[in-house]
Design an enzyme around this catalytic site. Structure first.
Site, short mmCIF file in Angstrom:
data_model
loop_
_atom_site.label_atom_id
_atom_site.label_comp_id
_atom_site.label_asym_id
_atom_site.label_seq_id
_atom_site.Cartn_x
_atom_site.Cartn_y
_atom_site.Cartn_z
N GLU A 89 0.85 -1.18 0.00
CA GLU A 89 0.00 0.00 0.00
C GLU A 89 0.89 1.24 0.00
O GLU A 89 1.87 1.26 0.74
CB GLU A 89 -0.90 0.02 1.24
N GLU B 38 -5.80 -2.98 12.67
CA GLU B 38 -5.46 -3.84 11.52
C GLU B 38 -6.44 -5.01 11.43
O GLU B 38 -6.84 -5.41 10.34
CB GLU B 38 -4.02 -4.35 11.60
N1 PHE Z 1 -3.14 0.86 5.86
C1 PHE Z 1 -2.29 1.05 7.00
C2 PHE Z 1 -3.21 1.28 8.18
O1 PHE Z 1 -3.69 2.32 8.45
C3 PHE Z 1 -1.37 2.19 6.92
C4 PHE Z 1 -0.30 2.09 5.90
C5 PHE Z 1 -0.39 2.83 4.75
C6 PHE Z 1 0.79 1.31 6.12
C7 PHE Z 1 0.60 2.77 3.80
C8 PHE Z 1 1.80 1.24 5.19
C9 PHE Z 1 1.70 1.99 4.02
O2 PHE Z 1 -3.57 0.41 8.85
ZN ZN Z 2 -5.75 1.63 8.59
#
Ligand code: PHE
Ligand code: ZN
Length: 861
Positions: free
Chosen positions: A126, A303
């Site tokens: 991500e 998470e």
């Molecule tokens: N999606 C993750 C979270 O908020 C955050 C994240 C974004 C981690 C981009 C890594 C890179 O739980």
């Molecule tokens: Zn998140």
């Protein structure tokens, strides 16, 4: 168009187009080596748009070795390949591509894509990291069923992990091992994960409410297994809570969490294989503070909750990030609230909004929770998208009530399970499930900025009637000139003698009135209880009225909030009276009462006894009077410590016997005791023994760190020797050492510059490790306002030189650290010149990353 201008392109939500092709299955094979990893991707495509003749795959920093179309090897003349894309013409509706690429994980210091650090391989995809692994349709609305084969040295990397279920595991010739994983749930590639390394494994099981057994597995650094047990328990609590409160159950047979020391963010919700920054997994009483424990529980929850809000239902495009993040932050906040002090949790969440989020609204990076345009997606993982996004969800919850909100959630999941959708789909589900018109409410998604809500009171003696006139106005922001009125759910309580009346007023228009009848002239309305809307409330309450609320309100949040308003009044008076100002007797009386008879919620008591920090004070000024705030804060602390020294010492002693564990009562006792210690430490002579005694007999890290913070804060001479002791004791534990780095960086004297220079040479410091870099430089820029904002510019230059060094190593981390420089317009003209000069230095640097470029160029525009 050159590659450079191409990569600086801004993408707009308005330009969204559905994908021309889908990838039905993705079969990946990794032959892992740190310096040279081979990736073979077998992708089964299906045409979605009959008019599309060209397939364009995203790719970055890849070495393309071969492409097969179905079984035929393509000649280089049959495709185009540049720094961003692989393009080829296709006429079939269904076809298979086999793409072979080579990547170099050990050279990957950006920690995006597949990287090798600390002896293990790890991915972070991500938002757009998957394109650094292979050529792909790297966008969240392309959902595919993934299989992953990992081949690596069997001895060096005993654990080879990926999403889903393990379906093969065998030894190969030459000491290699092959493991194969299949994830039955279609997912976008940003949720892909691979980890390979040697770890200590902690396992447990969880039985879901429908009776399925889920294997839980935590992979952490060797020797650290016991420190994962709290997180493991927190995971089980999260799973239970999501079943009970949201009716949502886990869907795979295993849930894996890997803790790594090199990570850009807090954690990542990859399907079935979360990757965590080790700081948010590894805790023990000796090494972690109560705040660390809190954060572990909340991020483990966060998470986990993503499995439904993010993974099963995902985002159509990255402009919809708040769809999963705002909602999941709301969910984790509700979880934390149910686990601990509800009021203090709310206070902390509100502080994030009032400081960091309001500051972002006032900055060149202002954006709505659904951004309309983005250059570098990594720059939009913001307090606005996350925390203001959660406030918007909370307002829906307030408007619809728990039952209505849950009905909306059920409809949302039922309609969109397995889909990639927009924020609009979420709001529509809430609307349909409740038959509640949310058309005006939707503005919260597109409109940026901090709404101001002004309240005026008028009392009619004859009618015994109190009228509140409410006016809302959102000032223009850097990204958006005109603003419309918003739907504001305003929770209120009217305190009138013995009587108290509470309710919810839903404001829709620019101006509305709220009338209370049969009330006395002294009736006091408390508005925006629990911060029911993320706005700046402007009122004309007097100090006496605010103190009445602070003393008597039944709602703890309201008491705290009234005191916050008092502090703003006192700061203004301090500034006007040039330092001759004395805090009112009434405050000391209130504080004496709180110290002698703390509330049952001791964490709340500790919050009430706190002078707001620099950031909180600063945010109430369009132009921040740095020096006055610092002088006033110090004077306020000193006055409290002098007036209340006996009560502080008594309260300190009464609460010094807290149990070592992390539980609400013990956490509250520690918070209260250490608040007292912070004041007591201002009397250098009297407190020396107290500080040393607490430091040496502390039952855990919270109490130890509290001593160091208090002595730093009070510039107590004992600070240096205790820091030395701390360094010797914790030399080997990097997570604890980070606390020590941060304390040094927050040193309010000029010595901090030499100290930081020396610490950059410390054997445990590394420019490659985001935790280390943040421990030093985030702390310097955010927790050392006096030195950072020095009038000789030395503070700004330290940060600037750091960013110039860091940007080529890790642009994401650099772009986060630059934040305090962006708001140059919030300072006096002397500082403005210095900060803008620093920003220009950054912009003039050759090859500056998109991450930094987007922010710095906006700031200078
Ligand atoms: N999606 C993750 C979270 O908020 C955050 C994240 C974004 C981690 C981009 C890594 C890179 O739980
Ligand atoms: Zn998140």
């Amino acid at each position: 168009m050159s590659a450079d201008t191409n990569s600086r392109q801004v993408k707009r939500l308005a330009d969204y187009q559905a994908p021309d092709f889908f990838i039905e299955t993705t079969d990946l094979t990794f032959e892992l080596a740190a310096d040279k990893t081979l990736v073979t991707a077998v992708l089964q495509f299906r045409r979605a748009n009959p008019n599309a003749l060209e397939l364009r795959l995203d790719g970055q920093q890849l070495l393309l070795l071969a492409v097969h179309y179905n079984e035929r090897l393509l000649q280089p003349s049959e495709y185009q390949c540049d720094a961003q894309q692989l393009r080829l013409s296709v006429t079939d509706d269904d076809f298979k591509l086999t793409i072979k690429t080579e990547i170099c994980p050990q050279a990957n210091t950006a920690l995006e894509g597949l990287y090798f650090a600390n002896g293990s391989f790890c991915t972070q995809c991500e938002a757009e990291g998957f394109r650094r692994i292979t050529y792909y349709l790297d966008r969240p609305d392309v959902l595919s069923v993934f299989s992953t084969t990992i081949i690596a040295d069997a001895n060096q990397y005993p654990y080879l992990l990926s999403n889903g279920n393990k379906v093969a595991d065998r030894l190969l010739a030459g000491g290699q091992r092959l493991v194969r994983w299949q994830d039955p749930f279609p997912k976008p590639c940003y949720l892909f994960a691979l980890v390979a390394g040697d770890f200590e494994l902690r396992q447990d099981q969880y039985t879901t409410k429908s009776g399925r057994v889920v294997e839980l597995a935590f992979y952490v650094e060797k020797g650290q297994g016991n420190k994962a047990l709290f997180a493991l328990e927190a995971l089980k609590r999260s799973m239970r809570w999501d079943e009970e409160r949201f009716g949502l159950e886990y869907d795979l047979d295993t849930y894996m969490v890997v803790a790594v020391d090199f990570f850009n963010m807090g954690a990542m919700e990859n399907k079935g294989l979360n990757v965590f920054n080790s700081k948010y997994v590894l805790v023990s009483n000796n090494t972690a503070t109560d705040t660390d424990f809190f954060n572990v529980e909340s991020i483990i929850g966060h998470e986990y909750f993503h499995n439904w809000t993010g993974n099963r239902v995902t985002c159509r495009d990255w402009f919809q990030l708040s769809l999963k993040e705002g909602l999941t932050v709301f969910r984790d906040q509700e979880f934390s609230r149910d686990m601990g002090s509800a009021t203090v949790n709310r206070i902390h969440a509100v502080q994030v909004i009032r400081t960091a989020q309001f500051a972002e609204d006032a900055s060149p990076m202002a954006h709505p929770i659904q951004p309309q345009q983005v250059m570098e997606m990594n720059n939009f993982y913001t307090v606005t998208v996350y925390d203001k996004g959660a406030e918007v969800i909370r307002m829906l919850h307030t408007l619809l009530g728990e039952d209505g909100f849950q009905a909306g959630m059920r409809l949302y999941v039922q309609r969109h399970d397995g889909q990639a959708v927009t924020c609009e789909h979420f709001v529509q589900a809430m609307q349909d499930a409740n038959h509640y018109d949310l058309s005006a409410f939707r503005r919260w998604y597109q409109q940026s900025g901090t709404p101001e809500l002004r309240v005026q009171r008028s009392y009619d003696v004859h009618k015994q009637q109190l009228t509140l006139t409410l006016r809302q106005h959102t000032p223009a922001t850097a990204d958006q000139a005109t603003k419309l009125p918003l739907v504001l759910p305003i929770r209120y309580q009217l305190v009138d003698g013995e009587r108290s009346e509470s309710g919810l007023f839903v404001m829709q228009l620019q101006e509305e009135s709220l009338v209370f009848t049969d009330v006395s002239a002294t009736a006091l309305p408390v508005l925006l209880e629990d911060f029911s809307a993320p706005v700046r409330l402007l009122h004309d309450y007097s100090e006496q009225e605010l103190l009445r609320i602070a003393k008597a309100a039944s709602n703890g949040f309201a008491r705290w909030d009234a005191l916050q308003s008092c502090w703003m009044l006192w700061l203004q008076q301090y500034i006007q009276q040039g330092g001759a100002f004395h805090l009112p007797e009434a405050l000391f009386e209130l504080y004496a009462t709180l110290l002698n008879q703390p509330l049952p919620d001791k964490s709340l008591t500790a919050e009430l006894l706190k002078v707001p920090d620099y950031g909180t004070f600063a945010e109430s000024f369009p132009q921040i009077p740095v020096d006055s705030i610092l002088a006033a804060s110090a004077a306020f602390r000193l006055q409290i410590s002098e007036h209340l020294s006996k009560a502080l010492l008594q309260c300190y002693q009464q609460h010094s016997q807290a149990a070592a564990e992390y539980n609400e009562e013990a956490v509250g006792q520690r918070a209260l005791k250490n608040r007292c210690l912070d004041y007591l430490s201002m009397h250098h002579g009297d407190s020396q023994t107290l500080l040393e005694q607490q430091y040496h007999t502390a039952s855990g890290m919270t109490d130890k760190l509290a001593v160091l913070k208090a002595s730093l804060h009070s510039e107590h001479p004992v600070f240096e020797s205790l820091m030395q002791h701390f360094a010797n004791e914790w030399q080997q534990d990097v997570l604890v050492l980070d606390k020590w780095f941060s304390l040094h960086a927050a040193n309010p004297t000029e010595q901090v510059f030499d100290t930081i220079a020396a610490l950059c040479q410390h054997p445990k410091f590394s420019w490659q490790n985001p935790n280390r870099v943040r421990a030093l430089f985030h702390a310097f820029a955010m927790q050392n306002p006096g030195q950072f904002h020095r009038l000789d510019g030395r503070g700004y230059q330290l940060l600037t030189q750091t960013l110039l060094l860091l940007d080529p190593i890790n642009p994401q981390v650099a772009a986060r650290l630059v934040t305090p420089l962006l708001s140059w317009h919030r300072y006096d003209s002397e500082r403005q010149i210095l900060i803008k000069q620093a920003l220009r230095q950054l912009l003039e640097k050759d090859g500056i990353s998109n991450d930094l470029y987007e922010k710095v160029s906006k700031a200078l525009a």
